[in-house]
Scaffold this motif. Sequence first.
Motif, short mmCIF file in Angstrom:
data_model
loop_
_atom_site.label_atom_id
_atom_site.label_comp_id
_atom_site.label_asym_id
_atom_site.label_seq_id
_atom_site.Cartn_x
_atom_site.Cartn_y
_atom_site.Cartn_z
N LEU A 116 17.87 -7.72 -13.46
CA LEU A 116 18.35 -8.93 -13.65
C LEU A 116 17.62 -10.04 -13.18
CD1 LEU A 116 21.11 -10.27 -14.19
CD2 LEU A 116 21.85 -10.42 -11.98
N PHE A 117 16.99 -9.94 -12.17
CA PHE A 117 15.96 -11.01 -11.71
C PHE A 117 14.89 -11.17 -12.46
CE2 PHE A 117 12.08 -12.73 -9.37
CZ PHE A 117 12.85 -13.62 -8.55
N ILE A 122 12.27 -14.44 -17.12
CA ILE A 122 11.50 -14.21 -18.30
C ILE A 122 12.38 -15.13 -19.22
CG2 ILE A 122 10.91 -12.93 -20.30
CD1 ILE A 122 10.31 -10.71 -18.05
N SER A 123 13.66 -15.19 -19.16
CA SER A 123 14.29 -15.94 -20.13
C SER A 123 14.20 -17.67 -19.91
CB SER A 123 15.92 -15.71 -19.92
OG SER A 123 16.34 -16.29 -18.73
N LEU A 124 13.52 -17.78 -18.72
CA LEU A 124 13.39 -19.29 -18.74
C LEU A 124 12.12 -19.73 -19.41
CD1 LEU A 124 13.93 -19.79 -14.81
CD2 LEU A 124 15.18 -20.56 -16.68
N ASN A 129 16.59 -22.02 -23.14
CA ASN A 129 16.85 -21.81 -21.64
C ASN A 129 16.37 -22.82 -20.82
OD1 ASN A 129 18.47 -19.64 -22.50
ND2 ASN A 129 17.11 -18.22 -21.98
N ARG A 130 15.59 -23.78 -21.18
CA ARG A 130 14.98 -24.63 -20.30
C ARG A 130 15.63 -25.71 -20.31
NH1 ARG A 130 9.21 -24.55 -22.62
NH2 ARG A 130 9.00 -22.65 -23.09
N MET A 142 19.46 -15.44 -10.65
CA MET A 142 18.14 -15.23 -10.38
C MET A 142 17.99 -15.19 -8.63
SD MET A 142 15.50 -17.14 -12.72
CE MET A 142 14.08 -16.96 -11.35
N ALA A 143 18.80 -16.23 -8.06
CA ALA A 143 18.70 -16.43 -6.63
C ALA A 143 19.71 -15.39 -5.99
CB ALA A 143 19.18 -17.91 -6.25
#
Length: 160
Positions: A116-117, A122-124, A129-130, A142-143
């Motif tokens: 998941l992290f 990577i999706s960013l 996704n930005r 992520m956090a």
Amino acid sequence: MGNKIEERIIIFSEQGKTKKEIYRILSKEMDEEKFERFLRNHVDLSKKESYYALNLLLVAILTAVTFYKAGIIIASIEDAGIDNLIVAIWSFVVPGVNIYLIWLIYRFNRLGYIFLFILYAISLLRPENRSLIGLIQAVPLMALSGFLYLKLFPKSGKEW
């Protein structure tokens, strides 16, 4: 074979035994390589209880993100129709992977937190996704997954 080892680890854990005690018991009975991977991926019962609420929050956020992304895909298919079936099926890969991650994280599996992290980091890199919505989806996932991974599996997973 793996399911039997995993079941024994779960039974010992439910009896209140720590990873060190489980390791000592199983190392006498079988080869270390056979059970070490399962033990490394297992979370102690005390840690499960203390981080259960945060884990459910992570599962809830990931479920919401998954249904949001699946809804966008379904809405675009309804509007434009299916011109290319392969592209339509390929669009459901991300929600499918998310559903698998939901299952892994709900079971407190170590690989679920790692994947998941990494996947949301990577999706960013993708332009869509930005945006603010993409950041609102990715950063909490992520956090939380990073925090839970560090708390549930300290010292790279080997505590014995």
